[in-house]
Design a protein around this motif. Structure first.
Motif, short mmCIF file in Angstrom:
data_model
loop_
_atom_site.label_atom_id
_atom_site.label_comp_id
_atom_site.label_asym_id
_atom_site.label_seq_id
_atom_site.Cartn_x
_atom_site.Cartn_y
_atom_site.Cartn_z
N ASP A 128 -2.29 6.57 -4.60
CA ASP A 128 -3.65 7.10 -4.50
C ASP A 128 -3.70 8.59 -4.82
O ASP A 128 -4.64 9.06 -5.47
N PHE A 129 -2.70 9.34 -4.35
CA PHE A 129 -2.67 10.77 -4.66
C PHE A 129 -2.62 10.96 -6.17
O PHE A 129 -3.37 11.75 -6.74
N HIS A 130 -1.71 10.23 -6.82
CA HIS A 130 -1.62 10.33 -8.28
C HIS A 130 -2.93 9.96 -8.95
O HIS A 130 -3.42 10.67 -9.83
N HIS A 131 -3.51 8.84 -8.56
CA HIS A 131 -4.67 8.32 -9.27
C HIS A 131 -5.87 9.27 -9.20
O HIS A 131 -6.56 9.50 -10.18
N VAL A 132 -6.12 9.82 -8.02
CA VAL A 132 -7.29 10.69 -7.89
C VAL A 132 -7.07 12.00 -8.65
O VAL A 132 -7.98 12.51 -9.30
N VAL A 133 -5.87 12.54 -8.62
CA VAL A 133 -5.59 13.76 -9.37
C VAL A 133 -5.65 13.49 -10.87
O VAL A 133 -6.23 14.25 -11.64
N HIS A 134 -5.07 12.37 -11.30
CA HIS A 134 -5.08 12.03 -12.73
C HIS A 134 -6.50 11.84 -13.23
O HIS A 134 -6.86 12.33 -14.32
N ALA A 135 -7.31 11.12 -12.47
CA ALA A 135 -8.70 10.90 -12.88
C ALA A 135 -9.46 12.22 -12.99
O ALA A 135 -10.25 12.43 -13.91
N ALA A 136 -9.21 13.12 -12.05
CA ALA A 136 -9.89 14.41 -12.07
C ALA A 136 -9.45 15.25 -13.27
O ALA A 136 -10.27 15.93 -13.90
N LEU A 137 -8.16 15.21 -13.60
CA LEU A 137 -7.65 16.06 -14.68
C LEU A 137 -7.95 15.51 -16.06
O LEU A 137 -8.07 16.28 -17.02
N THR A 138 -8.05 14.19 -16.19
CA THR A 138 -8.18 13.58 -17.52
C THR A 138 -9.53 12.96 -17.79
O THR A 138 -9.87 12.72 -18.94
N ARG A 182 -9.21 13.16 1.14
CA ARG A 182 -8.58 12.12 1.96
C ARG A 182 -7.11 11.94 1.61
O ARG A 182 -6.27 11.73 2.50
N ALA A 183 -6.78 12.02 0.32
CA ALA A 183 -5.38 11.89 -0.08
C ALA A 183 -4.54 13.02 0.51
O ALA A 183 -3.40 12.81 0.94
N LEU A 184 -5.10 14.22 0.56
CA LEU A 184 -4.39 15.36 1.11
C LEU A 184 -4.21 15.23 2.62
O LEU A 184 -3.13 15.54 3.16
N SER A 185 -5.22 14.77 3.30
CA SER A 185 -5.19 14.80 4.76
C SER A 185 -4.65 13.52 5.40
O SER A 185 -4.04 13.56 6.47
N GLU A 186 -4.87 12.35 4.73
CA GLU A 186 -4.52 11.08 5.36
C GLU A 186 -3.57 10.21 4.54
O GLU A 186 -3.19 9.13 4.98
N GLY A 187 -3.20 10.66 3.34
CA GLY A 187 -2.31 9.86 2.51
C GLY A 187 -3.07 8.90 1.63
O GLY A 187 -3.47 9.24 0.52
N PHE A 188 -3.30 7.69 2.11
CA PHE A 188 -4.01 6.70 1.32
C PHE A 188 -5.49 7.06 1.19
O PHE A 188 -6.13 7.45 2.18
N VAL A 189 -6.04 6.86 0.00
CA VAL A 189 -7.48 6.97 -0.20
C VAL A 189 -8.15 5.66 0.23
O VAL A 189 -9.16 5.67 0.94
N TYR A 190 -7.57 4.55 -0.18
CA TYR A 190 -8.11 3.24 0.18
C TYR A 190 -7.39 2.73 1.42
O TYR A 190 -6.20 2.43 1.40
N GLN A 191 -8.16 2.63 2.51
CA GLN A 191 -7.61 2.22 3.80
C GLN A 191 -8.37 1.01 4.34
O GLN A 191 -8.64 0.90 5.52
N GLY A 192 -8.72 0.11 3.41
CA GLY A 192 -9.47 -1.08 3.78
C GLY A 192 -10.82 -1.16 3.11
O GLY A 192 -11.55 -2.14 3.28
N GLU A 193 -11.16 -0.16 2.30
CA GLU A 193 -12.44 -0.15 1.59
C GLU A 193 -12.40 -1.09 0.38
O GLU A 193 -11.34 -1.36 -0.17
N PRO A 194 -13.56 -1.57 -0.07
CA PRO A 194 -13.61 -2.41 -1.27
C PRO A 194 -13.15 -1.62 -2.50
O PRO A 194 -13.50 -0.45 -2.67
N SER A 195 -12.40 -2.26 -3.36
CA SER A 195 -11.90 -1.65 -4.59
C SER A 195 -12.68 -2.18 -5.78
O SER A 195 -12.66 -3.38 -6.06
N PRO A 196 -13.41 -1.31 -6.50
CA PRO A 196 -14.11 -1.79 -7.70
C PRO A 196 -13.17 -2.44 -8.70
O PRO A 196 -13.51 -3.45 -9.32
N THR A 233 -4.70 -0.16 4.41
CA THR A 233 -4.77 -0.16 5.87
C THR A 233 -4.85 1.29 6.35
O THR A 233 -4.47 2.21 5.62
N PRO A 234 -5.34 1.54 7.55
CA PRO A 234 -5.46 2.92 8.04
C PRO A 234 -4.14 3.66 8.00
O PRO A 234 -3.09 3.12 8.35
N SER A 235 -4.19 4.93 7.60
CA SER A 235 -2.96 5.71 7.47
C SER A 235 -3.08 7.12 8.03
O SER A 235 -2.11 7.87 8.01
N GLY A 236 -4.25 7.48 8.54
CA GLY A 236 -4.45 8.84 9.00
C GLY A 236 -3.59 9.23 10.19
O GLY A 236 -3.39 10.43 10.44
#
Length: 583
Positions: free
Chosen positions: A311-321, A341-355, A364-367
């Motif tokens: 998730d950390f990679h994906h959000v940064v990559h999407a923002a940069l590219t 969320r990636a910075l503070s809790e690790g996973f971005v997706y913690q049970g939310e629907p994925s498009p 699953t929760p990771s905070g």
């Protein structure tokens, strides 16, 4: 002082000067013969539970194989070395032949880990990796992670087509050369990690189904074929022993387990980890890392140290590219919030629907987990090698933005990982490459091109031939002609700061939250183990972000004056600022 280390396996060829014991599990076979090259095959003794055994006085270096009921001669599934590639003879190895120079090495605590992932073939084999170690140490790397080295067909492979998990591929070097590499790393104070694959075998050279079809399930499929049947105790032992083999006989400091989400019996992961902790010598630091696309955190509550955080990679990559295809669709909206969320809790997706997954829930929760439960990265073999043209981030995004992201990666309390070439701003691709026989090579070539035909970005483009020698040669990283020196200097500076100011304070660190302050900007805070407070402000796009003024002692800023702007309520574009209030 020197010493030798050997892991006595319950299967395979266990060498001893007076008599080598051969043991092979094949319950589907009525009879199995042991063939030692130069001698006639002899019948092995079969037990009721399908184990075949024979003891023979043979020297180290003897070639052997097993002959099945139908006359098919197969290599040992626990071969420690192959002669003649994956279809050839297995070799009897004396594990005690190598005299270790660093037998008292006890590893390093996990909080000190800065991982550098590399492909041994791209460095010219084990000896080439050993030659690179002083440079990596000077950069500030503390752990070198080898992509998989299990014996694969041919002389080049990106690593995930291995079929003999106990045998280092001879294309990279002999077992003693691998031990010498680990030994040299330890002498330099570096940890050595190994990527291992327990979720599938490669498509060529896997003889286990011929000898023992029950090893695989016919009622459960993975992307690579029938699932390995981890319900069977013999199968579980085969892979658990493999982890112990690398950690005890080769003295690796840690393992990265590939794609564990494809292992149906998840309890085996915890069973394996417990076996590792019970076996490794007291006081020795050994680390276990998972890749799990499902963002499941359950194993991190036990004996597993960390998990790759895609998730950390994906959000940064999407923002940069600005990429939005495939799984990047999940990170196209609310980028700033996802970054926070990636910075503070690790996973971005913690049970939310994925498009990308058609609305299915992911994660699953990771905070509640410590920052060190996550390995973060901007690039790795998957995220580059699984692209049609193996594009590196440096070839896709503005250098200033990549440097800001790199600074954030190396200064946050999560465990950072760099991919080979990243330290020299390399833009050479890392492609998917193989060395298969002609029919399989053609099937892989067609499959690869079909896979990417649905992506608009690759329409009409000729996907590189995985089997071509030049595909491998193009994947060897080369320093950027203009930016290499500056990028290496930046990373060395950041890692020196991390070693001096952050790593010693990571044990006991907890997140104090993060918030989005712009379209792709966030401010995150951590209370470190000694009571110090780390604040990191990151803006990945070119437009400045407005926010409440943030003050504190400067640890790092990407450009002079950036911290002054932050104190005045502006976070400049393509900027990272780290503030450290010491206790």
């Amino acid at each position: 002082m020197t010493a030798a280390f050997a892991r006595n396996l319950t299967f395979g060829a266990q060498f001893a000067p007076e008599a080598t014991r051969f043991r092979f599990w094949a319950p589907a076979q009525n009879g199995v013969k042991l063939e030692v090259r130069g001698e006639p095959p002899t019948e092995m003794i079969r037990s009721e539970d399908g184990w075949f055994e024979e003891t023979r006085n043979v020297p180290a270096g003897a070639r052997y194989r097993f002959v099945l009921d139908d006359g098919l001669a197969v290599p040992d599934p626990a071969s420690r070395l192959q002669d003649g590639d994956v279809h050839g003879w297995s070799v009897v190895v004396d594990p005690n032949a190598y005299a270790w120079e660093t037998p008292d090495w006890r590893g390093r605590p996990w909080a000190q880990a800065v991982i550098y992932e590399l492909h041994a073939g791209c460095f010219g084999g084990f000896d080439g990796v050993a030659e690179a170690l002083p440079r990596l140490k000077a950069l500030g790397i503390t752990a070198v992670q080898l992509m998989p080295i299990a014996d694969f067909p041919g002389v080049r492979n990106w690593g995930y087509d291995g079929v003999l998990p106990y045998a280092p591929d001879a294309a990279y070097g002999a077992p003693d050369q691998l031990k010498r590499l680990v030994d040299k790393a330890h002498a330099l104070g570096l940890m050595m990690f190994l990527d291992v694959v327990y979720n599938h075998f490669g498509p060529d050279g896997n003889y286990i189904p011929a000898a023992n079809p029950v090893f695989f399930r016919d009622d459960l499929q993975t992307p690579w074929g029938g699932a390995i049947d981890f319900r069977l105790p013999e199968v579980r032992r085969y892979f658990t022993e493999n982890t112990l083999f690398w950690l005890m006989e080769y003295r690796f400091d840690g393992l990265r387990l590939d794609a564990v989400h494809a292992i149906s019996e998840q309890d085996w992961i915890d069973e394996m980890a417990e076996a590792v902790r019970a076996t490794v010598e007291p006081g020795r630091h050994v680390h276990l890392v998972l890749e799990n696309e499902h963002n499941q955190q359950s194993h991190l509550a036990g004996e597993v140290d960390a998990q790759w955080n895609d998730d950390f990679h994906h959000v940064v990559h999407a923002a940069l590219t600005g990429e939005r295809e495939g799984y990047y669709a999940d990170y196209a909206e609310d980028v700033g919030a996802k970054l926070a969320r990636a910075l503070s809790e690790g996973f971005v997706y913690q049970g939310e629907p994925s498009p990308h997954l058609d609305g299915r829930r992911r994660g699953t929760p990771s905070g509640h987990l410590p920052p060190t439960a996550f390995i973060s990265f901007l690039q790795n073999h998957d995220q580059i090698g699984n692209r049609a043209f193996g594009d590196r981030l440096n070839a896709l995004a503005a250098p200033e933005a990549v440097e800001a992201a790199t600074a954030a990666l190396l200064l946050i309390p999560q465990i950072p990982m760099l991919f080979m070439g990243e330290e020299t701003a390399s833009e050479t691709p890392f492609l998917f490459f193989t060395d298969h026989e002609p029919d399989l090579a053609e099937a892989v070539r067609k499959g690869r091109r079909k896979e990417f035909a649905k992506f608009a970005a690759f329409a009409g483009a000729e996907i590189p031939d995985p089997n071509a020698v030049e595909t491998f040669e193009r994947s060897i990283p080369k320093p950027h002609p203009e930016r290499a020196e500056a990028r290496a200097a930046l990373i060395a500076r950041l890692l020196a700061l991390r070693a001096a100011e952050i790593a010693p304070r990571i044990p006991g660190a907890v997140s104090e939250g993060a918030e989005a302050v712009g379209p792709a900007a966030a401010v995150a805070r951590w209370r470190l183990g000694d009571g110090a407070r780390l604040t990191l402000a990151l803006n990945l796009v070119n437009e400045p972000a407005s926010l409440a003024p943030v003050a504190g002692p400067i640890l790092f800023e990407t450009a002079p004056g950036a911290a002054d702007a932050l104190r005045a309520g502006t976070l400049p574009g393509r900027t990272t600022i780290a503030l450290l209030e010491r206790a």
